[in-house]
Design a protein around this motif. Structure first.
Motif, short mmCIF file in Angstrom:
data_model
loop_
_atom_site.label_atom_id
_atom_site.label_comp_id
_atom_site.label_asym_id
_atom_site.label_seq_id
_atom_site.Cartn_x
_atom_site.Cartn_y
_atom_site.Cartn_z
N ILE A 170 0.91 -1.59 -0.06
CA ILE A 170 -0.20 -0.05 0.30
C ILE A 170 1.16 1.40 0.38
O ILE A 170 1.78 1.21 0.71
N SER A 171 0.37 2.35 -1.11
CA SER A 171 1.39 3.24 -1.29
C SER A 171 1.26 4.05 -0.06
O SER A 171 0.49 4.51 -0.21
N ALA A 172 1.85 4.87 0.65
CA ALA A 172 2.27 6.08 1.34
C ALA A 172 0.08 6.20 2.08
O ALA A 172 -0.32 7.60 2.29
N ALA A 173 0.62 4.91 3.08
CA ALA A 173 -1.33 4.76 3.55
C ALA A 173 -1.74 5.73 4.94
O ALA A 173 -2.68 6.39 4.42
N PHE A 174 0.03 5.76 5.22
CA PHE A 174 -0.92 7.86 6.38
C PHE A 174 -1.10 8.67 6.11
O PHE A 174 -1.43 9.11 6.55
N ASP A 175 -0.65 8.76 4.80
CA ASP A 175 -0.73 10.21 4.02
C ASP A 175 -1.65 10.41 3.09
O ASP A 175 -1.73 11.52 3.10
N ILE A 176 -2.56 9.95 3.04
CA ILE A 176 -3.90 9.30 1.97
C ILE A 176 -4.84 9.13 2.17
O ILE A 176 -6.04 9.14 1.72
N LYS A 294 -9.82 4.91 -0.86
CA LYS A 294 -9.43 6.50 -1.47
C LYS A 294 -7.53 5.65 -0.93
O LYS A 294 -7.39 6.48 -0.78
N LEU A 295 -7.22 4.22 -0.65
CA LEU A 295 -5.66 3.88 -0.41
C LEU A 295 -5.06 3.49 -2.17
O LEU A 295 -5.96 2.97 -2.58
N LYS A 296 -4.29 3.41 -1.98
CA LYS A 296 -3.88 2.83 -3.43
C LYS A 296 -2.62 1.56 -3.22
O LYS A 296 -1.88 1.01 -2.41
N LEU A 297 -3.65 0.66 -3.80
CA LEU A 297 -2.41 -0.80 -3.99
C LEU A 297 -1.66 -1.18 -5.00
O LEU A 297 -2.43 -0.44 -5.99
N ASN A 298 -0.42 -1.24 -4.85
CA ASN A 298 0.17 -1.82 -6.45
C ASN A 298 0.27 -2.87 -6.34
O ASN A 298 1.13 -3.97 -5.97
N PRO A 299 -0.05 -4.01 -7.49
CA PRO A 299 -0.09 -4.94 -7.47
C PRO A 299 1.56 -5.54 -8.33
O PRO A 299 1.82 -6.34 -8.05
#
Length: 373
Positions: A170-176, A294-299
């Motif tokens: 998960i990219s920068a989860a705390f920030d988004i 609104k979290l970004k998961l990176n496959p």
């Protein structure tokens, strides 16, 4: 502009205000607080701690006014970010070699500590947090999460099952983190009135500025995320992530979480025809939940490890996440530690991260727990 609160499953208000504090409470908190450095502080925090006997009443007045009015002081919402080289040997001209360190005013952290103590008690009383979440919780650690994970993997080996372990990135989860969604969950779990107003005030209207030496950039507004370096942020993040475990388990897939490190694993007979469909449906649901929240998961950075007997190696299919086939790895990094879980021995050399490194000896397929050293 204030964030719109997202609707969440609503229960009747269980908690509508924070308890006001007494001088003894504040004196105890000040004594336990670690002295920190922030250029926004009017004087050094070690001096405040040393002179707290004459300052307690002043602290009590400010803290109680904040709790009673449901407002976090705006002067305490600005973070000072200093870029620090990750290693002294790295090239200082390459920006990626720096780690941003966020510093918050000391008084704000004292106020956070008061709220965090009461919020933790509420979470414990309502048993709200996901049982599989080990991050930033009293009585939990990376060691416990790793022991539980390895024990589960070894028990499935004993049963002759194949297990696919998927480590989500998960990219920068705390920030988004979306403030409206988080406030909706806080409301749904029973917070209301000034308690909810205070947490909304804590999240909104924040900014940060970068300081390098004597040079400061202009403040930059923060419209999402939980504050870095904050005492409350890990607790709020765990509340935000709570539904993810429920989504994963609804497919019969197990999981372990440590803050934003999410590991799901699915065990099945070697010749199972349903396993590909079940795991792919689970991963699709996880991706859908991430997008909705609104979290970004990176496959491309998500890793998969197959844990099975040597004779079962090669199951003939790969799990798919967002139309990306996830290749099997020979070794994966678990919970931020050094590379540890290995396909060569089923599960070997597990490394843990944030609360002290933990190494678990190579484990053969037996039902006993590995020895912790």
């Amino acid at each position: 502009m204030p964030q719109e609160v997202t609707e969440a499953p609503v229960c009747s208000n269980l908690w509508d205000s924070f308890q006001l504090v007494h001088p003894d409470d504040v004196d105890r908190i000040l004594g336990a607080m670690r002295a920190t450095t922030c250029s926004a502080d009017p004087c050094s925090s070690w001096l405040i701690k040393s002179a707290r006997g004459g300052l307690v009443e002043w602290f009590v007045m400010i803290i109680n006014a904040s709790l009673d009015q449901g407002k976090f002081p705006s002067v305490l919402k600005q973070a000072i970010v200093r870029p620090i080289l990750k290693k002294a040997s790295l090239d200082s001209t390459i920006l990626n070699n720096y780690r941003p360190i966020s510093n918050l005013p000391f008084l704000g952290k004292v106020l956070e500590r008061v709220v965090a103590s009461q919020l933790q008690g509420f979470l414990d009383d309502t048993d709200f947090l996901d049982l599989s979440q080990s991050g930033f919780r009293p009585g939990h650690s990376t060691e416990m999460a790793l022991v539980a994970l390895v024990d589960d993997l070894r028990r499935e080996l004993d049963r002759g099952s194949v297990t696919l372990l998927v480590l989500l990135d998960i990219s920068a989860a705390f920030d988004i983190i979306d403030h409206g969604i988080l406030l909706g969950w806080l409301s749904g779990m029973g917070l209301g009135d000034t308690a909810l107003q205070w947490l909304q005030s804590f999240l909104e209207g924040r900014s940060q500025l970068v300081k390098l030496g004597d040079t400061c950039l202009d403040p930059w507004p923060l419209t999402c995320g939980v504050p870095q370096g904050s005492i409350l942020s890990p607790m709020l993040f765990n509340i935000y992530m709570k539904p993810l475990g429920e989504v994963i388990r609804s497919f019969g897939v197990r999981c372990h979480l440590y803050a934003d490190d999410t590991q799901l694993y699915y065990s099945f007979p070697p010749n199972s025809k349903e396993a590909p469909q079940i795991l792919d449906q689970c991963l699709a649901a996880v991706m859908g939940w991430m997008r909705a929240n609104k979290l970004k998961l990176n496959p491309d950075k998500t890793e998969v490890l197959q844990v099975s007997c040597m004779s079962d190696r090669g199951i003939g299919w790969l799990p798919v996440l967002d139309w990306v086939a996830l290749p099997l790895k020979a070794q994966v990094r678990s919970l931020g530690g050094p590379p540890g879980l290995s396909a060569d021995t089923g599960c070997s050399g597990v490394g843990g991260g944030r609360e002290g490194l933990c190494t678990i000896k190579t484990c053969a397929p037996t039902a006993t727990l590995p020895r912790e050293v």
